[in-house]
Scaffold this motif. Structure first.
Motif, PDB file in Angstrom:
ATOM      1  N   PHE A  11       0.839  -1.202   0.000  1.00 33.87           N
ATOM      2  CA  PHE A  11       0.000   0.000   0.000  1.00 33.87           C
ATOM      3  C   PHE A  11       0.870   1.247   0.000  1.00 33.87           C
ATOM      4  CE2 PHE A  11      -3.645   2.609   1.367  1.00 33.87           C
ATOM      5  CZ  PHE A  11      -4.556   2.133   0.441  1.00 33.87           C
ATOM      6  N   GLY A  12       1.554   1.454  -1.131  1.00 34.87           N
ATOM      7  CA  GLY A  12       2.412   2.628  -1.283  1.00 34.87           C
ATOM      8  C   GLY A  12       1.794   3.650  -2.209  1.00 34.87           C
ATOM      9  N   LYS A  13       2.654   4.352  -2.955  1.00 37.03           N
ATOM     10  CA  LYS A  13       2.208   5.493  -3.758  1.00 37.03           C
ATOM     11  C   LYS A  13       1.173   5.102  -4.820  1.00 37.03           C
ATOM     12  CE  LYS A  13       4.135   9.295  -6.522  1.00 37.03           C
ATOM     13  NZ  LYS A  13       2.852   9.959  -6.540  1.00 37.03           N
ATOM     14  N   ILE A  14       1.469   4.071  -5.591  1.00 39.16           N
ATOM     15  CA  ILE A  14       0.567   3.764  -6.708  1.00 39.16           C
ATOM     16  C   ILE A  14      -0.752   3.172  -6.207  1.00 39.16           C
ATOM     17  CG2 ILE A  14       1.345   1.389  -7.281  1.00 39.16           C
ATOM     18  CD1 ILE A  14       0.533   4.294  -9.690  1.00 39.16           C
ATOM     19  N   SER A  36      -0.512  -4.884   3.857  1.00 37.35           N
ATOM     20  CA  SER A  36       0.646  -3.987   3.858  1.00 37.35           C
ATOM     21  C   SER A  36       1.310  -4.093   5.217  1.00 37.35           C
ATOM     22  CB  SER A  36       0.174  -2.545   3.621  1.00 37.35           C
ATOM     23  OG  SER A  36       1.143  -1.636   4.072  1.00 37.35           O
ATOM     24  N   ARG A  37       2.642  -4.006   5.219  1.00 39.49           N
ATOM     25  CA  ARG A  37       3.350  -4.116   6.492  1.00 39.49           C
ATOM     26  C   ARG A  37       3.078  -2.908   7.380  1.00 39.49           C
ATOM     27  NH1 ARG A  37       9.020  -4.684   3.766  1.00 39.49           N
ATOM     28  NH2 ARG A  37       8.113  -2.760   2.967  1.00 39.49           N
ATOM     29  N   ASN A  38       2.798  -1.766   6.767  1.00 39.87           N
ATOM     30  CA  ASN A  38       2.714  -0.516   7.536  1.00 39.87           C
ATOM     31  C   ASN A  38       1.394   0.234   7.416  1.00 39.87           C
ATOM     32  OD1 ASN A  38       5.608  -0.477   8.327  1.00 39.87           O
ATOM     33  ND2 ASN A  38       5.860  -0.413   6.108  1.00 39.87           N
ATOM     34  N   ARG A  72       7.380  -9.423  -6.059  1.00 39.24           N
ATOM     35  CA  ARG A  72       6.047  -9.710  -6.582  1.00 39.24           C
ATOM     36  C   ARG A  72       5.852 -11.165  -7.017  1.00 39.24           C
ATOM     37  NH1 ARG A  72       5.682  -6.073 -10.791  1.00 39.24           N
ATOM     38  NH2 ARG A  72       6.119  -4.168  -9.646  1.00 39.24           N
ATOM     39  N   GLU A  89       1.383  -5.068 -11.044  1.00 40.35           N
ATOM     40  CA  GLU A  89       1.833  -3.727 -11.462  1.00 40.35           C
ATOM     41  C   GLU A  89       2.985  -3.905 -12.458  1.00 40.35           C
ATOM     42  OE1 GLU A  89       1.779  -0.721 -11.953  1.00 40.35           O
ATOM     43  OE2 GLU A  89       0.131   0.023 -10.779  1.00 40.35           O
ATOM     44  N   LYS A  90       3.305  -2.852 -13.175  1.00 39.90           N
ATOM     45  CA  LYS A  90       4.453  -2.919 -14.072  1.00 39.90           C
ATOM     46  C   LYS A  90       5.717  -2.596 -13.281  1.00 39.90           C
ATOM     47  CE  LYS A  90       6.207   0.621 -14.550  1.00 39.90           C
ATOM     48  NZ  LYS A  90       6.760   1.769 -13.766  1.00 39.90           N
ATOM     49  N   HIS A 118       0.208   0.295 -17.586  1.00 41.93           N
ATOM     50  CA  HIS A 118      -0.808   1.347 -17.443  1.00 41.93           C
ATOM     51  C   HIS A 118      -0.717   2.404 -18.526  1.00 41.93           C
ATOM     52  CE1 HIS A 118       1.910   4.413 -15.715  1.00 41.93           C
ATOM     53  NE2 HIS A 118       2.533   3.395 -15.169  1.00 41.93           N
ATOM     54  N   GLN A 155      12.088   5.891  -2.302  1.00 44.18           N
ATOM     55  CA  GLN A 155      11.829   4.512  -2.757  1.00 44.18           C
ATOM     56  C   GLN A 155      13.167   3.797  -2.955  1.00 44.18           C
ATOM     57  OE1 GLN A 155       9.137   4.777  -6.116  1.00 44.18           O
ATOM     58  NE2 GLN A 155       7.393   5.214  -4.793  1.00 44.18           N
ATOM     59  N   TRP A 157      13.902   0.711  -3.074  1.00 41.61           N
ATOM     60  CA  TRP A 157      13.872  -0.470  -3.965  1.00 41.61           C
ATOM     61  C   TRP A 157      14.233  -0.131  -5.399  1.00 41.61           C
ATOM     62  CZ3 TRP A 157      10.524  -0.077  -8.027  1.00 41.61           C
ATOM     63  CH2 TRP A 157       9.443   0.802  -7.892  1.00 41.61           C
ATOM     64  N   ASP A 168      12.396   2.306 -14.569  1.00 43.48           N
ATOM     65  CA  ASP A 168      11.074   2.146 -13.943  1.00 43.48           C
ATOM     66  C   ASP A 168      10.053   3.035 -14.663  1.00 43.48           C
ATOM     67  OD1 ASP A 168       9.249   1.191 -11.661  1.00 43.48           O
ATOM     68  OD2 ASP A 168       9.121   3.367 -11.550  1.00 43.48           O
ATOM     69  N   TYR A 265      -5.971   3.963 -14.993  1.00 42.05           N
ATOM     70  CA  TYR A 265      -6.232   2.823 -14.108  1.00 42.05           C
ATOM     71  C   TYR A 265      -7.668   2.295 -14.148  1.00 42.05           C
ATOM     72  CZ  TYR A 265      -1.506   2.421 -12.475  1.00 42.05           C
ATOM     73  OH  TYR A 265      -0.159   2.175 -12.436  1.00 42.05           O
TER      74      TYR A 265
HETATM   75  P1  NAP Z   1       6.115   2.458  -3.091  1.00 40.68           P
HETATM   76  O1  NAP Z   1       5.451   3.768  -2.851  1.00 40.68           O
HETATM   77  O2  NAP Z   1       7.495   2.247  -2.589  1.00 40.68           O
HETATM   78  O3  NAP Z   1       5.146   1.337  -2.526  1.00 40.68           O
HETATM   79  C1  NAP Z   1       5.459  -0.028  -2.566  1.00 40.68           C
HETATM   80  C2  NAP Z   1       4.636  -0.791  -1.537  1.00 40.68           C
HETATM   81  O4  NAP Z   1       5.118  -2.145  -1.478  1.00 40.68           O
HETATM   82  C3  NAP Z   1       4.704  -0.236  -0.139  1.00 40.68           C
HETATM   83  O5  NAP Z   1       3.425  -0.284   0.405  1.00 40.68           O
HETATM   84  C4  NAP Z   1       5.624  -1.195   0.589  1.00 40.68           C
HETATM   85  O6  NAP Z   1       5.524  -1.379   1.976  1.00 40.68           O
HETATM   86  C5  NAP Z   1       5.475  -2.475  -0.121  1.00 40.68           C
HETATM   87  N1  NAP Z   1       6.810  -3.110  -0.105  1.00 40.68           N
HETATM   88  C6  NAP Z   1       8.005  -2.520  -0.309  1.00 40.68           C
HETATM   89  N2  NAP Z   1       9.005  -3.405  -0.169  1.00 40.68           N
HETATM   90  C7  NAP Z   1       8.427  -4.567   0.146  1.00 40.68           C
HETATM   91  C8  NAP Z   1       8.913  -5.833   0.451  1.00 40.68           C
HETATM   92  N3  NAP Z   1      10.234  -6.085   0.455  1.00 40.68           N
HETATM   93  N4  NAP Z   1       8.045  -6.809   0.744  1.00 40.68           N
HETATM   94  C9  NAP Z   1       6.711  -6.561   0.765  1.00 40.68           C
HETATM   95  N5  NAP Z   1       6.187  -5.355   0.502  1.00 40.68           N
HETATM   96  C10 NAP Z   1       7.038  -4.373   0.195  1.00 40.68           C
HETATM   97  O7  NAP Z   1       6.160   2.142  -4.651  1.00 40.68           O
HETATM   98  P2  NAP Z   1       5.098   2.535  -5.775  1.00 40.68           P
HETATM   99  O8  NAP Z   1       5.486   3.800  -6.426  1.00 40.68           O
HETATM  100  O9  NAP Z   1       3.728   2.405  -5.256  1.00 40.68           O
HETATM  101  O10 NAP Z   1       5.454   1.414  -6.851  1.00 40.68           O
HETATM  102  C11 NAP Z   1       5.057   0.064  -6.694  1.00 40.68           C
HETATM  103  C12 NAP Z   1       5.000  -0.539  -8.079  1.00 40.68           C
HETATM  104  O11 NAP Z   1       4.057   0.210  -8.869  1.00 40.68           O
HETATM  105  C13 NAP Z   1       6.340  -0.455  -8.850  1.00 40.68           C
HETATM  106  O12 NAP Z   1       6.570  -1.607  -9.594  1.00 40.68           O
HETATM  107  C14 NAP Z   1       6.143   0.738  -9.772  1.00 40.68           C
HETATM  108  O13 NAP Z   1       6.880   0.612 -10.984  1.00 40.68           O
HETATM  109  C15 NAP Z   1       4.664   0.664 -10.059  1.00 40.68           C
HETATM  110  N6  NAP Z   1       4.110   1.965 -10.463  1.00 40.68           N
HETATM  111  C16 NAP Z   1       4.383   3.103  -9.744  1.00 40.68           C
HETATM  112  C17 NAP Z   1       3.913   4.323 -10.202  1.00 40.68           C
HETATM  113  C18 NAP Z   1       4.157   5.629  -9.473  1.00 40.68           C
HETATM  114  O14 NAP Z   1       3.860   6.688 -10.026  1.00 40.68           O
HETATM  115  N7  NAP Z   1       4.646   5.617  -8.244  1.00 40.68           N
HETATM  116  C19 NAP Z   1       3.168   4.386 -11.368  1.00 40.68           C
HETATM  117  C20 NAP Z   1       2.843   3.221 -12.020  1.00 40.68           C
HETATM  118  C21 NAP Z   1       3.336   2.017 -11.563  1.00 40.68           C
HETATM  119  P3  NAP Z   1       4.340  -1.712   2.973  1.00 40.68           P
HETATM  120  O15 NAP Z   1       4.177  -3.200   3.042  1.00 40.68           O
HETATM  121  O16 NAP Z   1       4.968  -1.145   4.153  1.00 40.68           O
HETATM  122  O17 NAP Z   1       3.099  -1.005   2.573  1.00 40.68           O
END
Ligand code: NAP
Length: 308
Positions: A11-14, A36-38, A72, A89-90, A118, A155, A157, A168, A265
């Motif tokens: 449950f992060g940004k996307i 989600s862990r947090n 994933r 997700e991509k 997307h 981020q 990762w 990315d 989306y």
């Molecule tokens: P993010 O904000 O870092 O969120 C990632 C989520 O995954 C967080 O909720 C996080 O922790 C959880 N997570 C992180 N590491 C983990 C692990 N080791 N084990 C289990 N859970 C973990 O990233 P995001 O931007 O949402 O991106 C996630 C994916 O969506 C990526 O592949 C990215 O390419 C894609 N995406 C992102 C965007 C964008 O604009 N940001 C757009 C399109 C697609 P918690 O468990 O603590 O919640």
């Protein structure tokens, strides 16, 4: 038809910015839980891990995996084995070769595996594809340049192996490119810039082509401040086509063909609902293969360290 009950995992940004509102907006789908862990959402069942969700959670039909690519695959395996449909997700994985066994598992389980791109659901993409289908293409230039501090704050990762760094967002451009061009393309050379303290590139220049020798140049950069660029310019025998704002705007010559707010989306969730009706699989690895080839062919430069 019964609503598709989906749990969001990660449950992060996307997840917050796009998945939650898209599930609310799309017909035939409902948000049933969060793992989600947090983080959690008021009023919804919450679980720390996907295993806990699958063991103790409410009845669900599907999971949307919004975690980073490195974790994933294991989550998708757990969900498919539990009989759930999976939206990825991509990019679809951290490695190309991990996807074949996942597709085979989904087929064996008769469940949907949907590897989302997307950006292909942006409003200008299908009109661009149709416009180009009737012209001779002479040259393509991609500029996908954004400020990583604005779009990916903290981020970690993204900078780790499998996180792809600037690919990315760059892979989004490649997902559009491979949808709008009539012929398959391949990478011929690449230059990747790695910050001295990071395991993933901060910038990349790619040359691609097709069997007809079409010149395609792509510049990806995470260090762009000020105006951001998500543009693809295609020169043809009938003038220039410019797809900009990540696929929200399309201009042919001086004529604006598309200028809409992005709404990618809800389209992804409509497609997911369609696929799950038959347990169909939609996994296109072409954009991920192009990125893998850029890593295979790329010369590497070490550049200044990057601090968040
Ligand atoms: P993010 O904000 O870092 O969120 C990632 C989520 O995954 C967080 O909720 C996080 O922790 C959880 N997570 C992180 N590491 C983990 C692990 N080791 N084990 C289990 N859970 C973990 O990233 P995001 O931007 O949402 O991106 C996630 C994916 O969506 C990526 O592949 C990215 O390419 C894609 N995406 C992102 C965007 C964008 O604009 N940001 C757009 C399109 C697609 P918690 O468990 O603590 O919640």
């Amino acid at each position: 038809m019964a609503e598709l009950r989906v749990a969001i995992v990660g449950f992060g940004k996307i997840a917050r910015d796009q998945h939650v509102p898209a599930i609310k907006a799309a017909e035939g789908v409902t948000l049933a839980a969060v793992a989600s862990r947090n983080a959690s959402l008021p009023g919804l069942p919450h679980f720390s891990t996907i295993e806990e969700l699958l063991r103790n959670g409410p009845e669900i039909d599907a999971v949307a995996l919004c975690t980073p690519p490195q974790v994933r695959r294991a989550q998708a395996v757990a969900a498919l084995k539990a009989g759930k449909h999976v939206m990825l997700e991509k990019p679809p994985g951290a490695a190309v070769s991990e996807l074949d066994p996942l597709v085979a598992l989904a087929a064996a389980q008769k469940r949907t595996l949907f590897a989302t791109w997307h950006s292909r659901y942006a409003p200008a993409v299908e009109p661009a594809r149709n416009w180009l289908a009737r012209r001779r293409i002479k040259r393509v230039k991609i500029d996908w340049k954004e400020d990583v501090r604005v779009w990916h704050p903290g981020q970690a990762w993204i900078w780790e192996p499998g996180g792809l760094g600037v690919f990315d967002p760059g892979i989004n451009a490649l997902s559009i490119l491979t949808r709008i061009l009539p012929e398959p393309v391949f990478v011929t050379s690449a230059e990747l810039s790695f910050p001295s303290n990071r395991a993933a590139p901060i910038a990349a220049n790619l040359a691609l082509t097709d069997t007809g020798g079409l010149p395609i140049a792509a510049e990806f950069d995470f260090r762009q401040t000020g105006p951001q660029s998500w543009d693809i310019v295609v020169d043809t025998d009938d003038g220039r086509l410019k797809l900009s704002s990540g696929g929200a705007r399309l201009v042919a010559g001086d004529e604006v063909l598309v200028d809409e707010k992005e709404a990618e989306y809800p389209g992804l969730y409509r497609r997911f609902v369609e696929l799950t009706a038959h347990g169909a699989i939609d996994v296109d690895l072409v954009p991920l293969r192009l990125v893998a080839d850029a890593f295979l062919l790329g010369s590497r430069r070490i550049v200044e360290p990057f601090e968040d």
